[in-house]
Design a protein around this motif. Structure first.
Motif, PDB file in Angstrom:
ATOM      1  N   SER A   1      44.623  20.281 -40.644  1.00 40.80           N
ATOM      2  CA  SER A   1      44.584  20.466 -39.187  1.00 40.80           C
ATOM      3  C   SER A   1      45.622  19.574 -38.506  1.00 40.80           C
ATOM      4  O   SER A   1      45.684  19.520 -37.289  1.00 40.80           O
ATOM      5  CB  SER A   1      43.191  20.156 -38.639  1.00 40.80           C
ATOM      6  N   TYR A  54      45.709  16.336 -38.571  1.00 41.07           N
ATOM      7  CA  TYR A  54      45.116  15.092 -38.063  1.00 41.07           C
ATOM      8  C   TYR A  54      45.958  13.898 -38.487  1.00 41.07           C
ATOM      9  O   TYR A  54      46.316  13.760 -39.651  1.00 41.07           O
ATOM     10  CB  TYR A  54      43.686  14.933 -38.574  1.00 41.07           C
ATOM     11  N   LYS A  78      44.637   7.283 -34.137  1.00 39.45           N
ATOM     12  CA  LYS A  78      43.207   7.307 -33.809  1.00 39.45           C
ATOM     13  C   LYS A  78      42.829   6.331 -32.690  1.00 39.45           C
ATOM     14  O   LYS A  78      42.130   6.701 -31.744  1.00 39.45           O
ATOM     15  CB  LYS A  78      42.379   7.010 -35.061  1.00 39.45           C
ATOM     16  N   ALA A  80      44.144   7.539 -29.385  1.00 37.52           N
ATOM     17  CA  ALA A  80      43.367   8.707 -28.952  1.00 37.52           C
ATOM     18  C   ALA A  80      42.015   8.280 -28.394  1.00 37.52           C
ATOM     19  O   ALA A  80      41.561   8.802 -27.371  1.00 37.52           O
ATOM     20  CB  ALA A  80      43.178   9.679 -30.107  1.00 37.52           C
ATOM     21  N   ARG A 139      40.551   9.011 -24.715  1.00 34.41           N
ATOM     22  CA  ARG A 139      39.275   9.706 -24.590  1.00 34.41           C
ATOM     23  C   ARG A 139      38.368   8.993 -23.582  1.00 34.41           C
ATOM     24  O   ARG A 139      37.632   9.626 -22.843  1.00 34.41           O
ATOM     25  CB  ARG A 139      38.593   9.764 -25.966  1.00 34.41           C
ATOM     26  N   ARG A 174      37.454  19.443 -29.338  1.00 36.68           N
ATOM     27  CA  ARG A 174      37.557  17.994 -29.456  1.00 36.68           C
ATOM     28  C   ARG A 174      38.519  17.504 -28.385  1.00 36.68           C
ATOM     29  O   ARG A 174      39.485  18.182 -28.054  1.00 36.68           O
ATOM     30  CB  ARG A 174      38.059  17.604 -30.845  1.00 36.68           C
ATOM     31  N   ARG A 175      38.241  16.299 -27.874  1.00 32.03           N
ATOM     32  CA  ARG A 175      39.083  15.701 -26.824  1.00 32.03           C
ATOM     33  C   ARG A 175      40.063  14.727 -27.450  1.00 32.03           C
ATOM     34  O   ARG A 175      39.717  14.007 -28.375  1.00 32.03           O
ATOM     35  CB  ARG A 175      38.235  14.892 -25.840  1.00 32.03           C
ATOM     36  N   GLN A 176      41.265  14.685 -26.889  1.00 37.47           N
ATOM     37  CA  GLN A 176      42.269  13.692 -27.275  1.00 37.47           C
ATOM     38  C   GLN A 176      42.364  13.568 -28.793  1.00 37.47           C
ATOM     39  O   GLN A 176      42.103  12.535 -29.376  1.00 37.47           O
ATOM     40  CB  GLN A 176      41.945  12.339 -26.626  1.00 37.47           C
ATOM     41  N   ARG A 177      42.734  14.653 -29.426  1.00 41.50           N
ATOM     42  CA  ARG A 177      42.782  14.748 -30.892  1.00 41.50           C
ATOM     43  C   ARG A 177      44.201  14.493 -31.412  1.00 41.50           C
ATOM     44  O   ARG A 177      45.141  15.175 -30.996  1.00 41.50           O
ATOM     45  CB  ARG A 177      42.333  16.152 -31.301  1.00 41.50           C
ATOM     46  N   ILE A 194      49.096  13.640 -29.382  1.00 46.01           N
ATOM     47  CA  ILE A 194      47.671  13.691 -29.090  1.00 46.01           C
ATOM     48  C   ILE A 194      47.451  14.891 -28.184  1.00 46.01           C
ATOM     49  O   ILE A 194      47.997  14.954 -27.081  1.00 46.01           O
ATOM     50  CB  ILE A 194      47.169  12.392 -28.437  1.00 46.01           C
ATOM     51  N   LEU A 222      39.648  23.365 -33.500  1.00 44.85           N
ATOM     52  CA  LEU A 222      40.256  23.434 -34.832  1.00 44.85           C
ATOM     53  C   LEU A 222      40.001  24.774 -35.497  1.00 44.85           C
ATOM     54  O   LEU A 222      40.869  25.290 -36.208  1.00 44.85           O
ATOM     55  CB  LEU A 222      39.746  22.283 -35.697  1.00 44.85           C
TER      56      LEU A 222
END
Length: 125
Positions: A4, A6, A11, A14, A18, A44-47, A53, A59
């Motif tokens: 995905s 990621y 992190k 993000a 978030r 999902r928020r702020q991924r 981001i 997804l």
């Protein structure tokens, strides 16, 4: 990075975003995307995806939703947005963009556009 896109290196950034969403992002989350409100899909928020981001992402559908504030009208920011969009598209994501104004003043129209896109994406699979 997993399939995905990621990016765990982003992190902590993000997580900060978030917890400090813009008014428009918070509105879209509360009234459309949070708690599987949008056709039962998880957003999902702020991924972190690739080196970016995404404001919101489903997804399952590889659908990214971006909310652009005033700064996105500046040429430098706009060019960065277009590069981000190209990179995400090349990774298989579909991108929807809305302005803060659209989200804050026309939330129903925004929700309908997201629903149309979801139906279209589901029809392609």
């Amino acid at each position: 990075m997993d399939n995905s896109g990621y990016n765990k290196k982003l992190k902590s950034f993000a997580n900060s975003l978030r917890h400090n969403m813009t008014k428009a992002e918070a509105c879209l989350w509360k009234y459309a995307l949070g708690n599987r409100q949008m056709m039962g899909l998880q957003f999902r928020r702020q991924r972190p995806i690739l080196s970016y981001i995404a404001d919101f992402v489903c997804l399952e559908l590889k659908l990214v939703i971006e909310v652009d504030g005033y700064s996105h009208q500046l040429e430098e920011v706009h060019l960065r947005d277009m590069k981000k969009e190209d990179d995400l598209r090349n990774a298989g994501f579909r991108i929807l963009r809305f302005s803060d104004n659209e989200v804050l003043n026309h939330i129903q129209m925004v929700k309908e556009e997201i629903e149309r896109t979801i139906i279209s994406v589901k029809g392609e699979t």
